[in-house]
Write a protein that holds these residues in place. Structure first.
Motif, PDB file in Angstrom:
ATOM      1  N   LEU A   1       0.805  -1.192   0.000  1.00  0.00           N
ATOM      2  CA  LEU A   1       0.000   0.000   0.000  1.00  0.00           C
ATOM      3  C   LEU A   1       0.848   1.254   0.000  1.00  0.00           C
ATOM      4  CD1 LEU A   1      -2.166  -1.589   2.688  1.00  0.00           C
ATOM      5  CD2 LEU A   1      -2.506  -1.628   0.271  1.00  0.00           C
ATOM      6  N   SER A   2       0.206   2.419   0.015  1.00  0.00           N
ATOM      7  CA  SER A   2       0.949   3.655  -0.063  1.00  0.00           C
ATOM      8  C   SER A   2       0.207   4.818   0.550  1.00  0.00           C
ATOM      9  CB  SER A   2       1.258   3.976  -1.508  1.00  0.00           C
ATOM     10  OG  SER A   2       1.637   2.841  -2.194  1.00  0.00           O
ATOM     11  N   GLY A   3       0.877   5.961   0.792  1.00  0.00           N
ATOM     12  CA  GLY A   3       0.272   7.043   1.537  1.00  0.00           C
ATOM     13  C   GLY A   3      -0.001   8.306   0.773  1.00  0.00           C
ATOM     14  N   SER A   4      -0.239   9.418   1.467  1.00  0.00           N
ATOM     15  CA  SER A   4      -0.602  10.672   0.835  1.00  0.00           C
ATOM     16  C   SER A   4      -0.021  11.831   1.615  1.00  0.00           C
ATOM     17  CB  SER A   4      -2.111  10.733   0.737  1.00  0.00           C
ATOM     18  OG  SER A   4      -2.508  11.871   0.056  1.00  0.00           O
ATOM     19  N   ALA A   5      -0.606  13.011   1.456  1.00  0.00           N
ATOM     20  CA  ALA A   5       0.005  14.165   2.100  1.00  0.00           C
ATOM     21  C   ALA A   5      -1.018  15.057   2.763  1.00  0.00           C
ATOM     22  CB  ALA A   5       0.826  14.931   1.069  1.00  0.00           C
ATOM     23  N   ALA A   6      -0.803  16.357   2.680  1.00  0.00           N
ATOM     24  CA  ALA A   6      -1.596  17.295   3.463  1.00  0.00           C
ATOM     25  C   ALA A   6      -3.072  17.262   3.085  1.00  0.00           C
ATOM     26  CB  ALA A   6      -1.055  18.706   3.248  1.00  0.00           C
TER      27      ALA A   6
ATOM     28  N   GLY B   1      -2.155  10.079   5.320  1.00  0.00           N
ATOM     29  CA  GLY B   1      -2.950  10.471   4.169  1.00  0.00           C
ATOM     30  C   GLY B   1      -3.823   9.324   3.710  1.00  0.00           C
ATOM     31  N   ILE B   2      -3.950   9.157   2.394  1.00  0.00           N
ATOM     32  CA  ILE B   2      -4.784   8.088   1.850  1.00  0.00           C
ATOM     33  C   ILE B   2      -3.926   7.061   1.138  1.00  0.00           C
ATOM     34  CG2 ILE B   2      -6.878   9.474   1.635  1.00  0.00           C
ATOM     35  CD1 ILE B   2      -6.241   9.762  -1.361  1.00  0.00           C
ATOM     36  N   LEU B   3      -4.380   5.817   1.239  1.00  0.00           N
ATOM     37  CA  LEU B   3      -3.731   4.694   0.565  1.00  0.00           C
ATOM     38  C   LEU B   3      -4.742   4.130  -0.430  1.00  0.00           C
ATOM     39  CD1 LEU B   3      -1.428   2.633   0.319  1.00  0.00           C
ATOM     40  CD2 LEU B   3      -2.513   1.347   2.133  1.00  0.00           C
ATOM     41  N   LEU B   4      -4.610   4.502  -1.685  1.00  0.00           N
ATOM     42  CA  LEU B   4      -5.506   4.000  -2.721  1.00  0.00           C
ATOM     43  C   LEU B   4      -5.069   2.592  -3.084  1.00  0.00           C
ATOM     44  CD1 LEU B   4      -7.853   5.553  -4.048  1.00  0.00           C
ATOM     45  CD2 LEU B   4      -6.425   5.799  -6.066  1.00  0.00           C
ATOM     46  N   THR B   5      -6.029   1.682  -3.262  1.00  0.00           N
ATOM     47  CA  THR B   5      -5.697   0.282  -3.496  1.00  0.00           C
ATOM     48  C   THR B   5      -6.407  -0.244  -4.734  1.00  0.00           C
ATOM     49  OG1 THR B   5      -7.525  -0.581  -2.134  1.00  0.00           O
ATOM     50  CG2 THR B   5      -5.439  -0.090  -1.018  1.00  0.00           C
ATOM     51  N   ASN B   6      -5.827  -1.278  -5.327  1.00  0.00           N
ATOM     52  CA  ASN B   6      -6.459  -1.977  -6.441  1.00  0.00           C
ATOM     53  C   ASN B   6      -6.098  -3.450  -6.365  1.00  0.00           C
ATOM     54  OD1 ASN B   6      -6.290  -3.120  -9.424  1.00  0.00           O
ATOM     55  ND2 ASN B   6      -7.817  -1.501  -9.400  1.00  0.00           N
ATOM     56  N   PRO B   7      -7.098  -4.361  -6.439  1.00  0.00           N
ATOM     57  CA  PRO B   7      -6.825  -5.782  -6.266  1.00  0.00           C
ATOM     58  C   PRO B   7      -6.379  -6.508  -7.515  1.00  0.00           C
ATOM     59  CG  PRO B   7      -9.168  -5.466  -6.532  1.00  0.00           C
ATOM     60  CD  PRO B   7      -8.549  -4.091  -6.556  1.00  0.00           C
TER      61      PRO B   7
ATOM     62  N   PRO C   1      -1.137  -4.687   8.545  1.00  0.00           N
ATOM     63  CA  PRO C   1      -0.668  -4.278   9.871  1.00  0.00           C
ATOM     64  C   PRO C   1      -1.406  -3.054  10.409  1.00  0.00           C
ATOM     65  CG  PRO C   1       1.195  -4.829   8.473  1.00  0.00           C
ATOM     66  CD  PRO C   1      -0.016  -4.831   7.579  1.00  0.00           C
ATOM     67  N   GLN C   2      -1.620  -3.053  11.698  1.00  0.00           N
ATOM     68  CA  GLN C   2      -2.310  -1.933  12.327  1.00  0.00           C
ATOM     69  C   GLN C   2      -1.555  -0.628  12.115  1.00  0.00           C
ATOM     70  OE1 GLN C   2      -5.402  -2.264  13.818  1.00  0.00           O
ATOM     71  NE2 GLN C   2      -5.363  -0.028  13.662  1.00  0.00           N
ATOM     72  N   SER C   3      -0.237  -0.701  12.050  1.00  0.00           N
ATOM     73  CA  SER C   3       0.546   0.519  11.836  1.00  0.00           C
ATOM     74  C   SER C   3       0.222   1.158  10.493  1.00  0.00           C
ATOM     75  CB  SER C   3       2.045   0.206  11.917  1.00  0.00           C
ATOM     76  OG  SER C   3       2.416  -0.776  10.947  1.00  0.00           O
ATOM     77  N   VAL C   4      -0.062   0.326   9.477  1.00  0.00           N
ATOM     78  CA  VAL C   4      -0.455   0.853   8.168  1.00  0.00           C
ATOM     79  C   VAL C   4      -1.871   1.409   8.230  1.00  0.00           C
ATOM     80  CG1 VAL C   4      -0.826   0.268   5.739  1.00  0.00           C
ATOM     81  CG2 VAL C   4       1.109  -0.727   6.975  1.00  0.00           C
ATOM     82  N   ARG C   5      -2.777   0.701   8.905  1.00  0.00           N
ATOM     83  CA  ARG C   5      -4.150   1.187   9.034  1.00  0.00           C
ATOM     84  C   ARG C   5      -4.213   2.496   9.817  1.00  0.00           C
ATOM     85  NH1 ARG C   5      -8.278  -3.492  10.689  1.00  0.00           N
ATOM     86  NH2 ARG C   5      -9.613  -1.626  10.562  1.00  0.00           N
ATOM     87  N   ASP C   6      -3.306   2.654  10.761  1.00  0.00           N
ATOM     88  CA  ASP C   6      -3.264   3.909  11.512  1.00  0.00           C
ATOM     89  C   ASP C   6      -2.753   5.060  10.646  1.00  0.00           C
ATOM     90  OD1 ASP C   6      -4.154   2.597  13.771  1.00  0.00           O
ATOM     91  OD2 ASP C   6      -2.167   2.390  14.669  1.00  0.00           O
ATOM     92  N   ALA C   7      -1.844   4.745   9.737  1.00  0.00           N
ATOM     93  CA  ALA C   7      -1.195   5.789   8.945  1.00  0.00           C
ATOM     94  C   ALA C   7      -2.036   6.279   7.778  1.00  0.00           C
ATOM     95  CB  ALA C   7       0.153   5.287   8.431  1.00  0.00           C
ATOM     96  N   TYR C   8      -3.022   5.485   7.355  1.00  0.00           N
ATOM     97  CA  TYR C   8      -3.762   5.815   6.136  1.00  0.00           C
ATOM     98  C   TYR C   8      -5.258   5.575   6.273  1.00  0.00           C
ATOM     99  CZ  TYR C   8       0.877   5.429   3.987  1.00  0.00           C
ATOM    100  OH  TYR C   8       2.213   5.576   3.680  1.00  0.00           O
TER     101      TYR C   8
END
Length: 500
Positions: free
Chosen positions: A25-30, A93-99, A118-125
């Motif tokens: 997955l991946s994140g975002s910004a402001a 930020g946001i983690l856009l996903t595609n299966p 992981p919860q750390s990823v769910r917390d971050a995005y």
């Protein structure tokens, strides 16, 4: 001739669609103010889920342009979802996903949560899912496919040139139905570049300046296209089980055959180690020989058997059930049934209802609109003959003809994947993958150049993160998503390796 293969073919096709790896997955910004034309969040419809709906997950609809050359013209609906972070202080930020697929992805955040994200990823995005245009709840397309035409996008194994000719006629008919259906107006606008543009509309609707992205299988191609069209709007990009830079094109079809050859030895080793239970061979060599013995039997007796298989659907079953080692027991049971001429064992099924016509129609549209495919039947006949020898288990299926041979030319050139852009891409790849083999990932790695690093895992199957078993590879992805620390160079994770 009666199509006895349809039940298992449908089961395997559905399985292949569902067994999309849990992805990186991946994140975002402001965060910015919510712009006009945003998304109204509501309770998610239960019928789209095969797994429990996580607490707080929401669904909504976004209007996007049908034709991005006419941004103020006709619009279509895009089905979107989000699984919000519950820790504002940790949210990146946001983690856009595609299966992958291309398949419906509105329910994908729930799948990821249930697969051990992981919860750390769910917390971050805020984890974001969506159905690509034309598929699922996003203004669905139809080709009015008959039940016999709904057995999947994978061509059947061709025993000879006549089989290719027969498949060519079937493919031409499907392409004609797509071009004359009630949703034919959608077809020119279903393509990876337009799906990527939709992703950027989601970003804007959520008030984000950047997105992080997690794409699996075909979703790796979509992610790569996004990074080329919007290079400065990507934050942390993870591509899992990687297609080549040409996406799902004809060379990608042919790579499946290498993927089967790469992955089959792991299954053969499992069956040989359990010879007392299965009786299919004491060594991997004997198991491989048994495969060809069974296919020969099915060539001679395609109908009237208790197991209801022909050789083409048996080969398709092998391809589909190699997706995940946990399915090896199911595949071995199918072999036993064929070997003893007994009924098939129980096969996976159930879950959320899937509109097979829409799923397959939408895939054809997005895939065929992306690149040019050979148009000569003789080309496919020649390649089938060559790949039947090079890759005897699945080559004459991977090289066979599809409706893309009869599709109109794409409305815009294919997006070329290059090394121009930020160095913010992480590729993760199993050494043995039946659907997106290592060779394709290596080609994508080369195309991205300094933009990417790649982590390979010594394991079999389609999908690495988050539900893969290799701790080293999983650690690399989680670390990148949560801290931004990407491996400085490519490296390999040995089997069952601990984090580096």
């Amino acid at each position: 001739m009666k199509r006895t293969a349809v039940p298992l073919t449908v089961a395997v096709a559905s399985l292949a669609a569902a067994l999309v790896p849990g992805v990186a997955l991946s994140g975002s910004a402001a965060t910015q103010a919510q712009p006009p034309g945003g998304i109204k969040w509501e309770k998610c419809p239960a019928e789209i889920f095969t797994t429990p709906i996580p607490d707080g997950m929401q669904c909504g609809t976004l209007k996007v342009p049908l034709d991005y050359r006419k941004p103020d013209g006709r619009t279509i609906d895009l089905a979107v979802s989000r699984l919000p972070s519950k820790k504002p202080e940790a949210r990146r930020g946001i983690l856009l996903t595609n299966p992958g697929g291309p398949s419906a992805g509105q329910s994908y955040p729930a799948f990821l949560a249930g697969s051990g994200l992981p919860q750390s990823v769910r917390d971050a995005y805020d984890v974001i899912g969506f159905d690509p245009r034309g598929i699922g709840r996003s203004t669905p397309v139809t080709c009015d496919l008959t039940p016999a035409q709904q057995t999947g996008n994978i061509p059947p194994y061709a025993l000879n040139a006549a089989d290719v000719t027969k498949r060519a006629a079937e493919s031409k008919q499907i392409a004609k139905q797509c071009a004359t259906s009630k949703t034919a107006w959608l077809l020119p606008h279903l393509s990876p570049p337009n799906v990527a543009r939709d992703m950027d509309r989601i970003r804007a609707a959520l008030g984000e300046s950047k997105i992080s992205y997690a794409g699996a299988s075909w979703g790796t191609h979509l992610g790569a296209v996004y990074t080329m069209l919007f290079p400065q709007r990507g934050d942390r990009i993870v591509l899992d089980s990687v297609m080549g830079p040409g996406g799902w094109d004809y060379p990608s079809n042919r790579l499946w055959s290498q993927g089967v050859e790469d992955t089959f030895p792991a299954f053969a080793k499992f069956v040989a180690a359990n010879h007392r239970e299965y009786g299919l061979g004491r060594t991997p060599t004997q198991v491989r020989a048994k495969f060809f013995e069974l296919t020969k039997r099915l060539e001679k007796k395609p109908t009237g058997t208790l197991h209801g298989l022909d050789q083409a659907s048996f080969r398709l079953a092998n391809w589909g059930f190699l997706y995940n080692p946990i399915q090896y027991t199911i595949l071995a049971g199918i072999w036993q049934a064929v070997d003893k001429n007994q009924p098939l064992p129980p096969l996976p099924g159930g879950g959320a209802a899937t509109d097979a016509d829409n799923l397959i129609s939408g895939r054809y549209a997005i895939i065929c609109n992306d690149s040019r495919w050979p148009t000569s039947v003789k080309t496919y006949q020649r390649n089938v003959a060559a790949d039947r020898i090079r890759y005897p288990q699945f080559g004459a299926a991977g090289a066979n003809i599809t409706p893309c041979a009869y599709w109109p030319n794409p409305t815009e050139p294919q997006v070329q994947i290059t090394d121009r852009g930020p160095s913010n891409v992480l590729l993760v790849q199993n050494l043995r993958d039946p659907s997106t083999p290592l060779a394709g990932a290596q080609a994508m790695r080369k195309a991205l150049g300094q933009r990417a690093t790649m982590v390979t895992a010594d394991q079999s199957g389609h999908g690495v993160y988050p539900n893969g078993k290799n701790r080293c590879a999983n650690h690399a992805v989680t670390t990148f998503l949560t801290t931004g620390e990407r491996p400085a160079r490519d490296y390999h994770c040995t089997a069952d390796a601990a984090p580096r």
